[in-house]
Design an enzyme around this catalytic site. Structure first.
Site, PDB file in Angstrom:
ATOM      1  CG  ASP A   1      -9.338  -0.758   5.621  1.00  0.00           C
ATOM      2  OD1 ASP A   1      -9.596   0.355   5.131  1.00  0.00           O
ATOM      3  OD2 ASP A   1      -9.115  -1.768   4.930  1.00  0.00           O
ATOM      4  CG  ASP A  56      -6.944  -2.064  -1.797  1.00  0.00           C
ATOM      5  OD1 ASP A  56      -5.997  -1.326  -2.075  1.00  0.00           O
ATOM      6  OD2 ASP A  56      -7.782  -1.808  -0.928  1.00  0.00           O
ATOM      7  CB  ALA A 112     -11.895   9.901   0.851  1.00  0.00           C
ATOM      8  CG  ASP A 156     -10.898  -1.191   1.485  1.00  0.00           C
ATOM      9  OD1 ASP A 156     -10.728  -0.544   2.536  1.00  0.00           O
ATOM     10  OD2 ASP A 156     -10.126  -1.136   0.512  1.00  0.00           O
ATOM     11  CB  CYS A 184      -0.960   0.005   1.188  1.00  0.00           C
ATOM     12  SG  CYS A 184      -2.341  -1.116   0.964  1.00  0.00           S
ATOM     13  N   GLY A 241     -10.958 -13.560 -12.873  1.00  0.00           N
ATOM     14  CA  GLY A 241      -9.965 -12.502 -12.776  1.00  0.00           C
ATOM     15  C   GLY A 241      -9.439 -12.116 -14.133  1.00  0.00           C
ATOM     16  CG  HIS A 242      -7.919  -9.066 -17.094  1.00  0.00           C
ATOM     17  ND1 HIS A 242      -8.443  -9.594 -18.249  1.00  0.00           N
ATOM     18  CD2 HIS A 242      -7.020  -8.136 -17.476  1.00  0.00           C
ATOM     19  CE1 HIS A 242      -7.879  -8.993 -19.286  1.00  0.00           C
ATOM     20  NE2 HIS A 242      -7.017  -8.105 -18.843  1.00  0.00           N
ATOM     21  CB  THR A 243      -3.509 -12.765 -15.865  1.00  0.00           C
ATOM     22  OG1 THR A 243      -4.199 -13.406 -14.799  1.00  0.00           O
ATOM     23  CG2 THR A 243      -2.014 -12.818 -15.593  1.00  0.00           C
TER      24      THR A 243
END
Ligand code: CO
Ligand code: CO
Length: 356
Positions: free
Chosen positions: A225, A66, A47, A89, A16, A137-139
């Site tokens: 968080d 994230d 936010a 989140d 992060c 997903g995506h790669t």
């Protein structure tokens, strides 16, 4: 025999701490047309941790994503940390995760395919611990490894725990110790002489699920968080959205002891310094606080703890319940005050009458 792969050596910035600082993104978001869909209960304006979209009077979706470059060397741990961080989140909105998609960038010219297999296994095991499956997903090919999740969860519209309802008199409770950015940076640079990365990985892979389950039993007014913007950066989101101020007592803030030692010897990620600079306009530190103490409060966390603003009458019982649930570092760290809205104050120590 080749050297074991150290994932962090492939990342310029880690976890992060690679996040763009709030000062970079907020002006851009303000230039976009405002969101007018009445079903958007939480959008970009405050936010918050995740968006909330109302489907019916008693059901809303929680949407968040994230992803980041490696914050730890072991592929399996990287996957687990990234998954715990992305899931967080949803918990931070008072929601329950339903399912998730992987977001992957992989340098297949540098790393063997098995490394990605281990990253995915770490994420899948962590998702399973949260009670969900990763369903797709995506790669893409990328220069540095990138991994994260897009997570969908649910929440009852009247149970959404946004940033925006902290009230003067509330007590701030934090569920995990700070210092994760400092320790992962020390490890990345080969300067983790205390071997603190093991404990940091344990903290980062601890799901915020248990913390959220305990917190939502109490009279909580705001919840977030603590991740890339650091404790004070995420507290800023609460005080700005809630139009209140906050006072934090440094000696009540839990932090991993190695982080204190490392920050005093000059170790801190670039993201932590960026947070510190951005927050200068929002925080007044007591004059007896050292620069290192201020930095630690701004340390960019990956998969950090939950930060709650809870009714003072519940604070003592909440902290005890969090510790009972295994979150040993949980602590009341400060209070919400009235004026001036959006400002934060840090004192070295101070009274929290509600804990007496
Ligand atoms: Co968040
Ligand atoms: Co996030």
């Amino acid at each position: 025999m080749t050297e074991p792969i150290r994932l962090t050596q492939l990342a310029k910035r880690a976890g992060c701490a690679a996040k763009q600082p709030p000062g970079f993104l907020l002006p851009l978001l303000q230039m976009l047309p405002p969101i007018t869909d009445p079903n958007v209960l939480v959008g970009t304006a405050t936010a918050d941790d995740a968006a909330v979209y109302k489907l019916s009077d008693d059901l809303a979706l929680v949407l968040t994503t994230d992803f980041f470059t490696p914050v730890v060397d072991t592929p399996y741990d990287f996957g687990a940390v990234a998954a715990a961080n992305a899931l967080s989140d949803v918990y931070a909105m008072g929601g329950k995760p339903l399912t998730a998609l992987s977001i992957v960038g992989f340098p297949d010219s540098v790393l063997p395919r098995e490394v990605l297999g281990d990253i995915l296994r770490g994420a899948t095991d962590k998702a399973a611990e949260a009670g969900i499956a990763i369903v797709g997903g995506h790669t893409i090919k990328s220069e540095e490894p990138i991994f994260g999740l897009a997570v969908v969860g649910t929440v009852a519209p009247n149970r959404v725990l946004a940033n925006s309802h902290a009230q003067p008199g509330d007590v701030l409770v934090l569920t995990k110790p700070l210092g994760l950015g400092i320790i992962t940076t020390a490890a990345k640079n080969g300067e983790d002489r205390l071997g603190a990365i093991t404990e940091a990985i344990r903290v980062m892979t601890t799901l915020n699920r248990v913390g959220a389950e305990v917190i939502t039993r109490f009279d909580v007014h705001a919840l977030t968080d603590v991740t890339g913007f650091g404790l004070l950066g995420h507290l800023r989101n609460i005080v700005a959205a809630s139009k209140v101020s906050a006072r934090v007592f440094l000696d009540r803030v839990p932090a991993l002891s190695a982080a204190w030692e490392y920050v005093r010897s000059g170790i801190a990620p670039g993201g932590t310094h960026a947070n510190y600079r951005f927050l200068a306009d929002w925080v007044a530190y007591a004059s007896d606080l050292t620069k290192e103490e201020q930095l630690l409060l701004c340390d960019a966390q990956t998969s950090g703890g939950l930060l709650a603003a809870v009714a003072a009458k519940d604070a003592k019982e909440l902290v005890a319940a969090l510790r009972d649930a295994g979150l040993q570092a949980a602590a009341a760290i400060g209070v919400i005050e009235v004026d001036p809205p959006g400002r934060m104050f840090v004192d070295r120590s101070g009274p929290l009458d509600c804990l007496a």
